[in-house]
Design an enzyme around this catalytic site. Structure first.
Site, short mmCIF file in Angstrom:
data_model
loop_
_atom_site.label_atom_id
_atom_site.label_comp_id
_atom_site.label_asym_id
_atom_site.label_seq_id
_atom_site.Cartn_x
_atom_site.Cartn_y
_atom_site.Cartn_z
N HIS A 199 -7.91 26.19 0.51
CA HIS A 199 -6.97 25.24 -0.11
C HIS A 199 -5.82 25.98 -0.79
O HIS A 199 -4.65 25.65 -0.59
CB HIS A 199 -7.74 24.37 -1.11
CG HIS A 199 -6.92 23.38 -1.86
ND1 HIS A 199 -7.08 22.02 -1.74
CD2 HIS A 199 -5.90 23.55 -2.75
CE1 HIS A 199 -6.20 21.40 -2.52
NE2 HIS A 199 -5.48 22.31 -3.14
N GLU A 200 -6.16 27.01 -1.57
CA GLU A 200 -5.12 27.70 -2.34
C GLU A 200 -4.23 28.56 -1.44
O GLU A 200 -3.02 28.65 -1.65
CB GLU A 200 -5.75 28.55 -3.46
CG GLU A 200 -6.61 27.78 -4.45
CD GLU A 200 -5.97 26.53 -5.02
OE1 GLU A 200 -4.73 26.46 -5.10
OE2 GLU A 200 -6.72 25.60 -5.37
N HIS A 240 -1.61 26.53 0.13
CA HIS A 240 -0.47 26.27 -0.76
C HIS A 240 0.63 27.32 -0.59
O HIS A 240 1.82 27.01 -0.70
CB HIS A 240 -0.92 26.31 -2.23
CG HIS A 240 -1.37 24.98 -2.78
ND1 HIS A 240 -0.54 23.88 -2.86
CD2 HIS A 240 -2.55 24.59 -3.30
CE1 HIS A 240 -1.20 22.87 -3.41
NE2 HIS A 240 -2.44 23.27 -3.68
N GLN A 279 2.44 25.78 -7.41
CA GLN A 279 2.11 24.62 -8.24
C GLN A 279 2.64 24.75 -9.67
O GLN A 279 2.61 23.78 -10.42
CB GLN A 279 0.59 24.40 -8.29
CG GLN A 279 0.03 24.00 -6.93
CD GLN A 279 -1.46 23.74 -7.03
OE1 GLN A 279 -2.25 24.65 -6.96
NE2 GLN A 279 -1.84 22.48 -7.21
N CYS A 338 -6.59 18.00 -5.57
CA CYS A 338 -5.56 19.01 -5.85
C CYS A 338 -4.88 18.63 -7.15
O CYS A 338 -4.59 17.46 -7.37
CB CYS A 338 -4.55 19.02 -4.70
SG CYS A 338 -3.18 20.15 -4.94
N LEU A 339 -4.62 19.61 -8.00
CA LEU A 339 -4.00 19.32 -9.29
C LEU A 339 -2.58 18.77 -9.13
O LEU A 339 -2.06 18.14 -10.05
CB LEU A 339 -3.97 20.58 -10.17
CG LEU A 339 -5.35 21.07 -10.64
CD1 LEU A 339 -5.21 22.35 -11.44
CD2 LEU A 339 -6.07 20.01 -11.45
N GLY A 376 -8.93 25.81 -8.94
CA GLY A 376 -8.00 26.71 -8.25
C GLY A 376 -6.57 26.28 -8.50
O GLY A 376 -6.30 25.09 -8.72
NI NI Z 1 -3.99 22.20 -4.53
#
Ligand code: NI
Length: 154
Positions: A132-133, A136, A51, A90-91, A46
């Site tokens: 999660h997304e 963000h 991000q 998380c990226l 995701g």
């Molecule tokens: Ni994330």
């Protein structure tokens, strides 16, 4: 299509509140395509627009299930059931992971890239990814919700 740079934790943009998308145009499609490429390149499931430094309510998800590539524009969670305690990462936090409590099942409504309303139902990892997304987009990071950090592998 292109791979963009992923913003790391500590950058202000990750704490911003993303704006609603009002125009479903080529700029949005390019953003969605780039976000998907960026996510796949990073082996993520995701990615949210902040991000890649863009404060818009845009998310891509692919948990390698029957849904395939999911694109969410202006997503809203419309239902939650149960709970799950699983490891999450998380990226924007490379190499970090921790236990986060999330609902077991989640319903989401959003728009696709053409402005058509779409609905999704997710359980397990997909429910986790939706939460999660969408967090963000409101400047909320998984690190805010970690109950216990997992030791990094050496
Ligand atoms: Ni994330």
């Amino acid at each position: 299509m292109a791979v963009r740079e992923i913003v790391r934790f500590g950058e202000d943009v990750l704490r911003g509140k993303s704006a609603e998308v009002t125009e479903f145009n080529e700029e949005l499609w390019e953003l969605l395509d780039d976000m998907y490429d960026t996510m796949m390149e990073a082996n993520g499931v995701g990615l949210a627009a902040p991000q890649v430094g863009v404060l818009k309510r845009v998310v891509v998800i692919d948990v390698d299930d029957d849904n395939g590539r999911i694109e969410l524009v202006n997503p809203v969670i419309t239902g939650m059931m149960g709970k799950q305690l699983e490891t999450e990462g998380c990226l924007s936090y490379p190499g970090k992971s921790g236990i986060v409590k999330r609902p077991a099942k989640v319903k989401v409504k959003a728009f696709d890239r053409y402005g058509k309303p779409v609905k999704y139902y997710g359980r397990g990892l997909l429910a986790r990814a939706f939460c999660h997304e969408i967090d963000h987009l409101n400047g909320i990071l998984f690190a805010d919700k970690v109950i216990e950090w997992i030791e990094e592998e050496k």
